[in-house]
Design a protein around this motif. Sequence first.
Motif, short mmCIF file in Angstrom:
data_model
loop_
_atom_site.label_atom_id
_atom_site.label_comp_id
_atom_site.label_asym_id
_atom_site.label_seq_id
_atom_site.Cartn_x
_atom_site.Cartn_y
_atom_site.Cartn_z
N GLN A 1 0.85 -1.19 0.00
CA GLN A 1 0.00 0.00 0.00
C GLN A 1 0.89 1.24 0.00
O GLN A 1 1.91 1.28 0.70
CB GLN A 1 -0.92 0.01 1.22
N VAL A 2 0.50 2.26 -0.78
CA VAL A 2 1.31 3.47 -0.87
C VAL A 2 0.41 4.69 -0.70
O VAL A 2 -0.78 4.65 -0.99
CB VAL A 2 2.05 3.56 -2.22
N SER A 3 1.00 5.78 -0.24
CA SER A 3 0.28 7.04 -0.10
C SER A 3 0.69 7.98 -1.22
O SER A 3 1.70 7.77 -1.90
CB SER A 3 0.58 7.68 1.26
N GLU A 4 -0.09 9.03 -1.43
CA GLU A 4 0.20 9.99 -2.49
C GLU A 4 1.53 10.70 -2.21
O GLU A 4 1.83 11.08 -1.09
CB GLU A 4 -0.92 11.03 -2.58
N GLY A 5 2.35 10.82 -3.27
CA GLY A 5 3.61 11.52 -3.15
C GLY A 5 4.76 10.69 -2.62
O GLY A 5 5.89 11.18 -2.50
N LEU A 6 4.50 9.41 -2.29
CA LEU A 6 5.56 8.56 -1.75
C LEU A 6 6.57 8.20 -2.85
O LEU A 6 6.19 7.88 -3.97
CB LEU A 6 4.94 7.28 -1.19
N LEU A 7 7.87 8.25 -2.51
CA LEU A 7 8.91 7.87 -3.46
C LEU A 7 8.88 6.36 -3.67
O LEU A 7 9.06 5.59 -2.72
CB LEU A 7 10.28 8.30 -2.96
N LEU A 8 8.66 5.94 -4.91
CA LEU A 8 8.59 4.52 -5.23
C LEU A 8 9.86 4.03 -5.89
O LEU A 8 10.27 2.88 -5.71
CB LEU A 8 7.40 4.25 -6.15
N ALA A 9 10.48 4.89 -6.69
CA ALA A 9 11.71 4.51 -7.39
C ALA A 9 12.44 5.78 -7.78
O ALA A 9 11.86 6.87 -7.81
CB ALA A 9 11.40 3.66 -8.61
N ARG A 10 13.73 5.62 -8.08
CA ARG A 10 14.51 6.76 -8.57
C ARG A 10 15.36 6.30 -9.74
O ARG A 10 16.08 5.29 -9.63
CB ARG A 10 15.38 7.35 -7.46
N ILE A 11 15.24 7.02 -10.84
CA ILE A 11 15.98 6.68 -12.05
C ILE A 11 17.17 7.62 -12.18
O ILE A 11 17.01 8.85 -12.13
CB ILE A 11 15.09 6.79 -13.30
N GLU A 12 18.34 7.04 -12.31
CA GLU A 12 19.56 7.84 -12.50
C GLU A 12 19.81 7.95 -14.00
O GLU A 12 19.88 6.94 -14.71
CB GLU A 12 20.74 7.15 -11.82
N LYS A 13 19.95 9.18 -14.48
CA LYS A 13 20.05 9.43 -15.90
C LYS A 13 21.32 8.83 -16.48
O LYS A 13 22.40 8.89 -15.87
CB LYS A 13 20.02 10.93 -16.17
N ALA A 14 21.16 8.26 -17.67
CA ALA A 14 22.33 7.67 -18.35
C ALA A 14 23.26 8.79 -18.80
O ALA A 14 22.82 9.85 -19.25
CB ALA A 14 21.87 6.84 -19.54
N GLU A 15 24.55 8.55 -18.67
CA GLU A 15 25.52 9.55 -19.11
C GLU A 15 25.56 9.61 -20.62
O GLU A 15 25.44 8.59 -21.31
CB GLU A 15 26.91 9.20 -18.57
N ALA A 16 25.69 10.84 -21.14
CA ALA A 16 25.75 11.01 -22.59
C ALA A 16 27.01 10.35 -23.14
O ALA A 16 28.08 10.42 -22.54
CB ALA A 16 25.74 12.50 -22.95
N ALA A 17 26.84 9.71 -24.30
CA ALA A 17 27.98 9.00 -24.91
C ALA A 17 28.99 10.00 -25.43
O ALA A 17 28.66 11.08 -25.87
CB ALA A 17 27.47 8.13 -26.04
#
Length: 613
Positions: free
Chosen positions: A597-613
């Motif tokens: 169960q989750v509440s509104e605004g809860l952090l579920l995941a974090r994506i780290e941006k891929a570095e530009a080639a």
Amino acid sequence: MIKSLLIANRGEIACRIIRTARRLGVRTVAVYSDADRHALHVRMADEAVHIGPSPVRESYLLGDRIIEAARTTGAEAIHPGYGFLSENAAFAQGVIDAGLVWVGPNPSSITAMGLKDAAKALMQAAGVPTTPGYLGEDQAPDRLKAEADAIGYPVLIKAVAGGGGKGMRKVDAAEDFLDALISCQREAASSFGNTDVLLEKWVTNPRHIEVQVFGDRHGNVVHLFERDCSLQRRHQKVIEEAPAPGMDEATRASICDAAVRAAKAVDYVGAGTIEFIADGSEGLRADRIWFMEMNTRLQVEHPVTEEITGQDLVEWQLRVASGEPLPKTQDELSIRGWAMEARLYAEDPAKGFLPSIGTLERFDIGPCYRTDTGVEQGAEISPFYDPMIAKLIAWGPDRDAARLRLADTLAQTAIWPLKTNAGFLVKALHHPAFAEARLDTGLIAREGDALLPDAAPSDAALADAAGAVAAPGPLAGFRLNAPVAPAGRFLLDGAEVTVALRPAAPAEPAPVRLIAEAGQVWRLSPFRARGVGSGEASDGAILSPMPGRIIAVAVSEGETVTKGQKLLTVEAMKMEHSLVAPFDGTVAELRASEGGQVSEGLLLARIEKAEAA
């Protein structure tokens, strides 16, 4: 006539049934969950019984507990309303076996029409036209895919036990079929406990036409004419009307006669609806209208039929359940004027129509011909049930009169702090295609952003509100001898805005101001600088859009993902919401687990941006 009635439902339909029962002198018993302890239907009924915790599986879907509540309170009959257990044949039989009166069709009729594949086969045998498709028992994904390929795309996947737009997916291309099938079956399992599906050819210009039928225990079956429910969003009806625009008498006679044949084929008793799909590309024609399904209960949109016929369908239900013949014969029924109904939901169109949850601190409905609701000011809209808060019904001598009256009601409706779809409905009613009755079920999807309400109030409304708000903060952009008006900084629903100020200050300034415009409400308050906390979500944070339950997690921590890739799915208020990667990168953090169960605004995941080639 029965003397006492238990209503196995909640919200507006429970309140609507209580009103008719009270007029007929029938004592009423309500049932309620923890979340509904203070609900309107509980206070309206003569007696109320607590049946369990807030989740429907622990309260409103517990048939044995509801039957026991009827026994302990001395109720003679049970009315199921719509949804929940209304089309559950086992529950209906349980009511009958307990020596109670079931206000609904025979369990055998529910069973016959409950599975869409069996119902279509039965209708074909009764001479009722049906859409081309696949009704087979072989549910292997490969077989279903092969059948869909043979039918030709686009094709519609439908849960055989479905209803209310649940368990339905349109598939436009063969490569999308299996993913759509999995999603459809998962939703069907969650909503109906049955994963079987059928396939239908997608009609290019579909209109949703349905016919209200009614039968009694004396062999009589009549129809109360048709309704048009073509304005839909994600297979959910938005605005319904009766009669159907463009329906000539010959076509009406054909479709209504087919509906009566369908009801007679299952010895139908009580209120029911035969739903048809029509190819509207060349107008409504009898040879282009096909049976879809039967709803063996009272429909959400039944008020529009009541308004054009002058009949109370709940009264009909109670009289038929008491053993009386139908109150009217077919020759005594006729159409008077036009009626439209809009479903007012606590949802935010600007956020993909996500449900809006909380307290109705302000609940003002505009001048309305008829309002069916189960809430009042101060009520709580919880995450446990459907977010519909009212049905607004307008009547007029013709379609345009009904349409404009409904639009005016919605435009004068003010609800806060919850967001609603009132502004969206106003735009839909005024859209040229709807106004000119150029209808099909894809209209809303096609128009998209054109139907979304304005993102902010008008400049004039903002200026008026700003003039009434105390302590607007330092003036910005003000120069001596300059022609520009001074401006103040404010918060509009929490977002900073700059507003041109009028020269006159209010005598009694207010700390906040609500701005109501065309069905929408905003809150304007003085600007106050806000510090940035260390807990704020950074770029790439995937937050829960609403309170709900995690039903699927498609990635793992450390996994590489691409922009738009599905990460996880949240379910709330009978809706699934897929959260996707905002850009290419790596799942640096994953805090979600299936079933949680989750509440509104809860952090579920974090994506780290891929570095530009």
